[in-house]
Design a protein around this motif. Structure first.
Motif, PDB file in Angstrom:
ATOM      1  N   LEU A 202       0.827  -1.204   0.000  1.00 28.21           N
ATOM      2  CA  LEU A 202       0.000   0.000   0.000  1.00 28.21           C
ATOM      3  C   LEU A 202       0.864   1.257   0.000  1.00 28.21           C
ATOM      4  N   GLU A 203       1.993   1.202   0.682  1.00 30.97           N
ATOM      5  CA  GLU A 203       2.904   2.353   0.659  1.00 30.97           C
ATOM      6  C   GLU A 203       3.487   2.541  -0.738  1.00 30.97           C
ATOM      7  N   GLN A 204       3.846   1.436  -1.396  1.00 30.93           N
ATOM      8  CA  GLN A 204       4.460   1.513  -2.719  1.00 30.93           C
ATOM      9  C   GLN A 204       3.473   1.956  -3.786  1.00 30.93           C
ATOM     10  N   VAL A 205       2.255   1.401  -3.766  1.00 32.02           N
ATOM     11  CA  VAL A 205       1.299   1.637  -4.845  1.00 32.02           C
ATOM     12  C   VAL A 205       0.397   2.841  -4.571  1.00 32.02           C
ATOM     13  N   PHE A 206      -0.114   2.939  -3.339  1.00 32.93           N
ATOM     14  CA  PHE A 206      -1.093   3.978  -3.015  1.00 32.93           C
ATOM     15  C   PHE A 206      -0.493   5.165  -2.254  1.00 32.93           C
ATOM     16  N   GLU A 207       0.741   5.025  -1.810  1.00 30.64           N
ATOM     17  CA  GLU A 207       1.428   6.096  -1.077  1.00 30.64           C
ATOM     18  C   GLU A 207       0.679   6.463   0.198  1.00 30.64           C
ATOM     19  N   VAL A 208       0.307   5.435   0.951  1.00 28.62           N
ATOM     20  CA  VAL A 208      -0.351   5.622   2.242  1.00 28.62           C
ATOM     21  C   VAL A 208       0.253   4.650   3.255  1.00 28.62           C
ATOM     22  N   ARG A 209       0.079   4.984   4.534  1.00 32.14           N
ATOM     23  CA  ARG A 209       0.435   4.058   5.606  1.00 32.14           C
ATOM     24  C   ARG A 209      -0.818   3.303   6.032  1.00 32.14           C
ATOM     25  N   LEU A 210      -0.635   2.072   6.458  1.00 33.24           N
ATOM     26  CA  LEU A 210      -1.751   1.206   6.818  1.00 33.24           C
ATOM     27  C   LEU A 210      -1.738   0.905   8.313  1.00 33.24           C
ATOM     28  N   ARG A 211      -2.927   1.004   8.897  1.00 33.22           N
ATOM     29  CA  ARG A 211      -3.145   0.487  10.249  1.00 33.22           C
ATOM     30  C   ARG A 211      -4.340  -0.445  10.194  1.00 33.22           C
ATOM     31  N   VAL A 212      -4.229  -1.617  10.815  1.00 29.35           N
ATOM     32  CA  VAL A 212      -5.324  -2.587  10.847  1.00 29.35           C
ATOM     33  C   VAL A 212      -5.940  -2.560  12.235  1.00 29.35           C
ATOM     34  N   LEU A 213      -7.230  -2.219  12.286  1.00 25.91           N
ATOM     35  CA  LEU A 213      -7.961  -2.129  13.541  1.00 25.91           C
ATOM     36  C   LEU A 213      -8.948  -3.285  13.643  1.00 25.91           C
ATOM     37  N   THR A 214      -9.374  -3.569  14.859  1.00 24.48           N
ATOM     38  CA  THR A 214     -10.358  -4.617  15.096  1.00 24.48           C
ATOM     39  C   THR A 214     -11.610  -4.000  15.698  1.00 24.48           C
ATOM     40  N   ASP A 215     -12.743  -4.242  15.051  1.00 27.85           N
ATOM     41  CA  ASP A 215     -14.011  -3.739  15.557  1.00 27.85           C
ATOM     42  C   ASP A 215     -14.383  -4.530  16.809  1.00 27.85           C
ATOM     43  N   PRO A 216     -14.515  -3.873  17.974  1.00 30.20           N
ATOM     44  CA  PRO A 216     -14.799  -4.620  19.210  1.00 30.20           C
ATOM     45  C   PRO A 216     -16.172  -5.290  19.209  1.00 30.20           C
ATOM     46  N   GLU A 217     -17.078  -4.836  18.331  1.00 27.02           N
ATOM     47  CA  GLU A 217     -18.426  -5.407  18.326  1.00 27.02           C
ATOM     48  C   GLU A 217     -18.457  -6.794  17.724  1.00 27.02           C
ATOM     49  N   ASP A 218     -17.753  -6.988  16.587  1.00 34.99           N
ATOM     50  CA  ASP A 218     -17.826  -8.298  15.927  1.00 34.99           C
ATOM     51  C   ASP A 218     -16.464  -8.884  15.584  1.00 34.99           C
ATOM     52  N   GLY A 219     -15.383  -8.199  15.960  1.00 35.15           N
ATOM     53  CA  GLY A 219     -14.046  -8.725  15.710  1.00 35.15           C
ATOM     54  C   GLY A 219     -13.568  -8.560  14.284  1.00 35.15           C
ATOM     55  N   ALA A 220     -14.328  -7.847  13.449  1.00 33.52           N
ATOM     56  CA  ALA A 220     -13.934  -7.658  12.055  1.00 33.52           C
ATOM     57  C   ALA A 220     -12.703  -6.764  11.962  1.00 33.52           C
ATOM     58  N   ARG A 221     -11.819  -7.088  10.992  1.00 37.44           N
ATOM     59  CA  ARG A 221     -10.647  -6.258  10.734  1.00 37.44           C
ATOM     60  C   ARG A 221     -11.064  -5.075   9.856  1.00 37.44           C
ATOM     61  N   VAL A 222     -10.601  -3.884  10.207  1.00 31.93           N
ATOM     62  CA  VAL A 222     -10.884  -2.677   9.449  1.00 31.93           C
ATOM     63  C   VAL A 222      -9.566  -2.004   9.106  1.00 31.93           C
ATOM     64  N   LEU A 223      -9.424  -1.617   7.833  1.00 33.83           N
ATOM     65  CA  LEU A 223      -8.203  -0.958   7.388  1.00 33.83           C
ATOM     66  C   LEU A 223      -8.362   0.543   7.546  1.00 33.83           C
ATOM     67  N   ARG A 224      -7.346   1.170   8.145  1.00 27.11           N
ATOM     68  CA  ARG A 224      -7.308   2.628   8.246  1.00 27.11           C
ATOM     69  C   ARG A 224      -6.068   3.109   7.524  1.00 27.11           C
ATOM     70  N   PHE A 225      -6.227   4.206   6.754  1.00 26.96           N
ATOM     71  CA  PHE A 225      -5.135   4.688   5.919  1.00 26.96           C
ATOM     72  C   PHE A 225      -4.705   6.075   6.368  1.00 26.96           C
ATOM     73  N   LEU A 226      -3.397   6.259   6.429  1.00 33.28           N
ATOM     74  CA  LEU A 226      -2.819   7.521   6.894  1.00 33.28           C
ATOM     75  C   LEU A 226      -1.836   8.011   5.841  1.00 33.28           C
ATOM     76  N   PRO A 227      -1.662   9.333   5.723  1.00 32.18           N
ATOM     77  CA  PRO A 227      -0.675   9.845   4.773  1.00 32.18           C
ATOM     78  C   PRO A 227       0.737   9.470   5.186  1.00 32.18           C
ATOM     79  N   LEU A 228       1.603   9.353   4.205  1.00 28.92           N
ATOM     80  CA  LEU A 228       3.006   9.051   4.502  1.00 28.92           C
ATOM     81  C   LEU A 228       3.669  10.218   5.209  1.00 28.92           C
TER      82      LEU A 228
END
Length: 280
Positions: free
Chosen positions: A254-280
């Motif tokens: 994602l850093e190479q192609v989209f030029e963003v930083r990635l954080r993977v969060l977990t939804d406490p309600e159902d345990g689903a993984r959610v991707l959050r994107f931050l600027p480099l």
């Protein structure tokens, strides 16, 4: 699915190891596709090969200008490649008639429009055109298919509305209903959530994943892309890597192609993984 390598692709080994195998005939295949030219003279689509297995939901991702829409039009047969070929059900598309293609493949493009004073129902009924002939005229079955397609996208109550009175999101849903009414085994969708509000984006995503058959979607929402069976990543006209979503959606890619930083969060309600994107 085939795995195409590229000098800058960091996931070549792991993606190749996870590539699905099997002897079933691919539903759709692009081989060494080249098309178009930028102002600098480089092709817009640069030697792309992609194999889509029958029944898969494939997400085509990449930044703006990476060639996703151009590749979708090539795969749909709307645009002819300058070199390379597209196979539909194992048959070279250039050997098939438009009707034969339309029996197997439907395309929902981003910007399709019309100036004709047609109703919503008229527009969706166009999806049945490939199946009609002098021997096969309109029937009650066609009525039922159109009604179901309108209901699937939440436009049944607006079937009498005139096209030019619709919002952009409503028009997009009508385009999707028209493709559903075509009842093909392969469905191509170029940014299907474009113009839709969040409620209809979620409803459409659920509908697409319930549909039988083979689906290829060009999408921007990488959280939505996680629900595909397979992802193919475009960058500067090339297919730089492909694989299962959890293998592809990694921080270094994602850093190479989209030029963003990635954080993977977990939804406490159902345990689903959610991707959050931050600027480099």
């Amino acid at each position: 699915m085939s795995t195409q390598t590229h000098p800058q692709t960091h996931l070549q080994t792991s993606l190749q190891a996870s590539s699905p195998t099997g002897t079933a005939l691919p539903a759709l295949q692009g081989r060494d596709l080249v098309w178009g030219a930028t102002r600098g003279g480089a092709p817009i689509v640069r030697g792309v090969s992609l194999t889509v297995r029958a029944g898969a939901t494939v997400g085509l991702i990449g930044p703006n200008g990476s060639g996703k829409s151009s590749l979708m039009r090539l795969l749909a047969g709307v645009t002819q490649p300058q070199s390379g070929e597209v196979l539909l059900g194992g048959q070279p598309m250039q050997r098939l008639t438009r009707r034969q293609i339309a029996h197997q493949l439907a395309l929902v493009s981003q910007m399709a429009d019309t100036q004709d004073a047609i109703t919503v129902q008229d527009a969706v009924e166009l999806g049945r055109t490939p199946w009609l002939s002098a021997l096969q005229t309109w029937s009650a079955r066609d009525d039922a298919i159109v009604e179901q397609a309108l209901a699937d996208v939440g436009m049944a109550e607006k079937k009498g509305r005139v096209w030019n009175t619709l919002s952009g999101g409503e028009r997009q849903r009508v385009h999707i209903a028209r493709a559903l009414a075509q009842q093909t085994s392969v469905l191509l969708l170029d940014e299907p959530g474009n113009h839709l509000d969040i409620h209809h984006q979620l409803a459409l995503g659920q509908l697409i994943h319930r549909l039988p058959g083979t689906k290829v979607m060009a999408i921007h929402d990488l959280n939505q892309a996680r629900h595909c069976d397979w992802l193919a990543v475009m960058q500067q006209g090339r297919l730089v890597c492909e694989g299962a979503p959890d293998d592809v959606l990694q921080a270094d890619l994602l850093e190479q192609v989209f030029e963003v930083r990635l954080r993977v969060l977990t939804d406490p309600e159902d345990g689903a993984r959610v991707l959050r994107f931050l600027p480099l």
